[in-house]
Design an enzyme around this catalytic site. Sequence first.
Site, PDB file in Angstrom:
ATOM      1  N   SER A 125       0.806  -1.220   0.000  1.00 24.76           N
ATOM      2  CA  SER A 125       0.000   0.000   0.000  1.00 24.76           C
ATOM      3  C   SER A 125       0.840   1.272   0.000  1.00 24.76           C
ATOM      4  CB  SER A 125      -0.928   0.009   1.226  1.00 24.76           C
ATOM      5  OG  SER A 125      -1.854  -1.041   1.160  1.00 24.76           O
TER       6      SER A 125
ATOM      7  N   HIS B 293     -14.248   2.260  15.345  1.00 22.37           N
ATOM      8  CA  HIS B 293     -15.142   1.248  15.904  1.00 22.37           C
ATOM      9  C   HIS B 293     -14.677   0.991  17.329  1.00 22.37           C
ATOM     10  CE1 HIS B 293     -17.813  -2.053  16.348  1.00 22.37           C
ATOM     11  NE2 HIS B 293     -17.037  -3.026  15.897  1.00 22.37           N
TER      12      HIS B 293
END
Length: 332
Positions: free
Chosen positions: A52, A107
């Site tokens: 990435s 989250h």
Amino acid sequence: MSTFYDSDIQSDIIQNKRVAIVGFGAQGRSHALNLQDSGVDVVVALREGSDSMVSAISLGLQAQELNAAIQSADIVMMLSPDSTHPKIYRESIEPNLKKHGMLMFAHGYNIHYETFVPRDDIDVTMVAPLGIGDQVRAMFVTGAGVPALLAIHQDASGKSQEICLAYATMNGHGRAGIIETTFSEETETDLFAEQAILCGGITHLIEAGFDTLVDAGYQPELAYFSCLHELKLIIDLIYSRGVAGMRQSISHTAEFGDYTRGPRVINDKTREEMKAMLKEIQAGDFAKELAKEVDENSPVIANGRKRSNAHLMTSVGARLRSKMPWMNESEL
């Protein structure tokens, strides 16, 4: 609890801070691009050798090795998979994040279930978008935004809410609404909605409807269109008008069937199962099951994917969608 919008928030508090985004999936990519477009100093934090790294740099973003990025950051946003957080925290964040720095999540899972306990000299907060990563970016680019939840678990700096709100508004959430909550409330409601409705409930309802029609001798293609393809129309109506508005927008036949047959599918037994599922989430039983699943290399998920891929509905749907070139999966 409050709801905040752009007009309520002083965004300049984040302008002199550096944000490290850990992970570069759909949420990580969207947050990094949105914050950069908003003028925030952003670096993508990745493990050495990550594929990435090239992708992030090609999009005009700064990218650094994980430890170096965290050492330079004031705010660290955890957007890698939840299962990676304990290891990343212990190895990279705990020894490197500065005092009164901020550890942020999208989250509440790991904090709520205490898979690790953060240092007491850092802020621990949450900005949880109420939408998938690609949606967070797409809405931001159009000048809109998706709502988000905000929670403060630990306020070591005394400024965690102001900083957290500034992050949220720079990511586009202040355009739609930032709702104050707690880590426990976000975690438990999110898990319940995924299991009972958004993923577990709706997918099994679709498959059961498809199987019922095919087993009765109807064409699989008609079963697919009736039980799956047309769902988007109904969801779009619910999204824009609410359940009551959707019911007033469909035919009398469909509406009558809703009121008279719907309760035979979603009945008292279904509601009791929902209550049981919620209790499992609240007690931590689901978290224990999930931890065992991850430790054993995810056999339930592997078998579930195998069964789903082998289901007749999957091959029928793929064939039908291939004739509709405007349905480009890469855009989802």
